[in-house]
Design a protein around this motif. Structure first.
Motif, PDB file in Angstrom:
ATOM      1  N   ASN A  71       0.839  -1.206   0.000  1.00 58.67           N
ATOM      2  CA  ASN A  71       0.000   0.000   0.000  1.00 58.67           C
ATOM      3  C   ASN A  71       0.872   1.254   0.000  1.00 58.67           C
ATOM      4  N   ILE A  72       0.274   2.356  -0.400  1.00 56.57           N
ATOM      5  CA  ILE A  72       0.803   3.695  -0.152  1.00 56.57           C
ATOM      6  C   ILE A  72      -0.190   4.328   0.807  1.00 56.57           C
ATOM      7  N   TRP A  73       0.098   4.203   2.078  1.00 53.60           N
ATOM      8  CA  TRP A  73      -0.888   4.608   3.090  1.00 53.60           C
ATOM      9  C   TRP A  73      -0.272   4.391   4.468  1.00 53.60           C
ATOM     10  N   GLY A  74      -1.004   4.783   5.500  1.00 52.57           N
ATOM     11  CA  GLY A  74      -0.574   4.547   6.865  1.00 52.57           C
ATOM     12  C   GLY A  74       0.716   5.277   7.193  1.00 52.57           C
ATOM     13  N   SER A 135      -7.472  10.759  -5.946  1.00 50.81           N
ATOM     14  CA  SER A 135      -7.269  11.443  -4.665  1.00 50.81           C
ATOM     15  C   SER A 135      -5.857  11.998  -4.582  1.00 50.81           C
ATOM     16  N   MET A 136      -5.700  12.963  -3.686  1.00 50.27           N
ATOM     17  CA  MET A 136      -4.391  13.492  -3.319  1.00 50.27           C
ATOM     18  C   MET A 136      -4.111  12.986  -1.906  1.00 50.27           C
ATOM     19  N   GLN A 137      -3.035  12.206  -1.755  1.00 51.12           N
ATOM     20  CA  GLN A 137      -2.658  11.636  -0.462  1.00 51.12           C
ATOM     21  C   GLN A 137      -1.402  12.333   0.040  1.00 51.12           C
ATOM     22  N   TYR A 138      -1.224  12.380   1.357  1.00 49.13           N
ATOM     23  CA  TYR A 138      -0.026  13.027   1.878  1.00 49.13           C
ATOM     24  C   TYR A 138       0.306  12.546   3.283  1.00 49.13           C
ATOM     25  N   ARG A 139       1.618  12.468   3.522  1.00 49.34           N
ATOM     26  CA  ARG A 139       2.166  12.217   4.858  1.00 49.34           C
ATOM     27  C   ARG A 139       2.995  13.441   5.194  1.00 49.34           C
ATOM     28  N   ALA A 140       2.592  14.197   6.182  1.00 48.44           N
ATOM     29  CA  ALA A 140       3.206  15.492   6.460  1.00 48.44           C
ATOM     30  C   ALA A 140       4.544  15.376   7.172  1.00 48.44           C
ATOM     31  N   VAL A 141       4.759  14.326   7.978  1.00 49.49           N
ATOM     32  CA  VAL A 141       6.003  14.168   8.729  1.00 49.49           C
ATOM     33  C   VAL A 141       6.476  12.734   8.604  1.00 49.49           C
ATOM     34  N   LYS A 142       7.748  12.525   8.764  1.00 49.62           N
ATOM     35  CA  LYS A 142       8.326  11.191   8.652  1.00 49.62           C
ATOM     36  C   LYS A 142       7.701  10.263   9.692  1.00 49.62           C
TER      37      LYS A 142
END
Length: 506
Positions: A71-74, A135-142
């Motif tokens: 996945n690209i998630w979590g 959709s636009m997905q994002y992870r803001a911090v490591k």
């Protein structure tokens, strides 16, 4: 809002307009220097059982990527990534199709801008899912959780993905070629990123193949904040479909659309003046407001459409309310006292509701449209603002900070029965606008930590039933002041208009 409230836009706008040197077309992007990407590598990010593969054809403008990964998630990802290094602002575009029916409806393919090549690195992407979701997905911090902004349009479609500073915007191509904004978010990522195409099977036991066509990238480079100017986009939001449609986008500052009572035009303010523009798009036309040339973003049409109310800043620096013919003309002063900022017109066209500062307190007042004595409706300490009548005239909705958090409230037209409407949550809510059919309220929400209603913030547009009920998030955008200050519903209650913003290079 504070004592500097709305000293606002005509002064700030004039300065911004002096910098604005070009317009963007109605479909949005300036891609003159676009090119076929020159990927430096293909990397399997995270734990990937089946190695990925990559092939490209610059002549046809196509790229084929096979990838696996869970996945690209979590908090961590597993996928195949073809990338190059880019610095600063960048615009990316592609059409995406899947090869084969696929095993998992949430397999993903699309553009990604990523801080690094480790599984838990921050990123923002624009992806097509196997079931058509965009959709636009994002992870803001490591190592942080992933969030998502969904498009109302489904694939197949053209995805255009842009970084402007720390802002990321996804546009989705509609059936007739127009670009529809899906959302803008702010994420702080390094100036130099990995930019590329990502494929994830969402099932580690299989590989999936995506075909990317018409692939283009435009690396615009580093742009200092001091060299950025405002880009304003006048949009409409369809309550039935959720689709955002661009009416006008330009590198200049404009605010606060109204919708005409016949549904044909929108009215907005810019640099102290008012303009009308066809609701379907076209060229703006200046409205003659006589000697009132410092109008702020508090203006609107009478219910019969014959008159226009404006809030104009006088020589003493105070805003006062005026009325003129909706086709233009010399305005007549209504409120002798200032500052006064109009917000609502009673359905019988006899009374105006407005926010005014008197003796250091901002409260809600009403006054006959012919002028005369004003009536104070709120007395709670703190700001009360944004009053607007329900279409049946029985209720005035407004926003109040009396509890310590800005929320939507309501009261009777005489000021009695004041009660909170929007729930206590993570947002501060401003400027309630009931739909003409009386069913829905739409309003602007900031993060609760934001004081006042400043410009250039991440905000959301939200709605709820006028009779109170569950709040729904409609749109994510960059804006605030000027986005949704005044009533902007279409007469049929199907759509409303608003303005979103970005800070872009000149």
């Amino acid at each position: 809002m504070d004592s500097g409230r709305r000293a606002r836009s005509w002064v700030r706008t004039a300065a911004l307009l002096s910098l604005a040197i070009c317009l963007l077309n109605s479909e949005g992007l300036s891609m003159q220097q676009e090119r076929f990407p020159e990927f430096a590598g293909t990397t399997d990010i995270g734990s990937v059982r089946n190695p990925g593969s990559f092939s490209s054809d610059a002549t046809s403008g196509q790229i084929r990527i096979t990838g696996s990964g869970e996945n690209i998630w979590g908090r961590a990802d597993a996928f195949t990534f073809a990338w190059e290094r880019v610095s600063g602002d960048v615009a990316c575009r592609t059409d995406i199709s899947w090869i084969g029916s696929g095993r998992n409806p949430h397999r993903k393919a699309g553009w990604m801008l990523r801080a690094g090549l480790e599984a838990d690195d921050p990123y923002v992407d624009a992806v097509l899912h196997g079931d058509g979701l965009i959709s636009m997905q994002y992870r803001a911090v490591k190592g942080g959780e992933t969030a998502e902004v969904k498009s109302a349009l489904s694939g197949p479609a053209t995805l255009t993905f842009e970084r402007t500073g720390n802002q990321f915007t996804l546009f989705v191509g509609g059936p007739h070629g127009a670009l529809h904004p899906a959302g803008t978010i702010s994420v702080t990522l390094p100036e130099t990123l990995y930019a590329g195409l990502a494929v994830c099977s969402h099932d580690s036991t299989v590989s999936e193949t995506a075909l990317f066509s018409n692939v283009r990238i435009h690396a615009r480079g580093l742009i200092p904040d001091t060299s950025r100017i405002i880009e304003s986009t006048l949009e409409t939001f369809d309550m039935k479909t959720g689709i955002r449609t661009i009416v006008r986008r330009a590198r200049e500052h404009f605010e606060a659309p109204n919708w005409s009572r016949d549904g044909k035009t929108l009215v907005y303010n810019s640099a102290g003046l008012l303009y009308s523009i066809p609701a379907a798009g076209g060229e703006p036309h200046r409205i003659n407001t006589g000697n009132a040339t410092r109008c702020n973003n508090d203006h609107g049409l009478s219910w019969d459409g014959s008159r226009l109310v404006i809030s104009h800043q006088g020589d003493d620096g105070k805003s006062r309310i005026y009325i003129l013919n909706s086709a233009g003309g010399e305005p007549a002063l209504i409120t002798e006292n200032g500052p006064s900022y109009w917000h609502g017109w009673s359905p019988d066209d006899k009374t105006l509701a407005y926010c005014a500062e008197r003796m250091g307190e901002y409260d809600v007042y009403t006054i006959p449209v012919t002028g005369g004595s004003e009536r104070r409706l709120t007395t709670a300490p703190g700001l009360d603002d944004g009053p607007e009548y329900s279409p049946d005239g029985t209720t005035i909705f407004f926003n109040s900070v009396r509890t310590g958090q800005m929320k939507i409230w309501k009261m009777s037209p005489d000021g009695s029965g004041q009660s909170q409407v929007s729930p206590d949550d993570d947002f501060g809510d401003w400027f309630p606008h009931p739909s003409p059919d009386g069913s829905t309220i739409v309003f602007l929400s900031y993060d609760r930590s934001v004081e006042g209603h400043p410009p250039n913030k991440d905000v959301v547009l939200r709605s709820m039933p006028a009779g109170e009920g569950e709040v729904t998030t409609l749109a994510y955008l960059f804006g605030g002041q000027g986005t949704l200050n005044v009533h902007s519903w279409s007469p049929d209650s199907r759509r409303f208009a608003f303005v979103s913003y970005r800070l872009v290079g000149r």
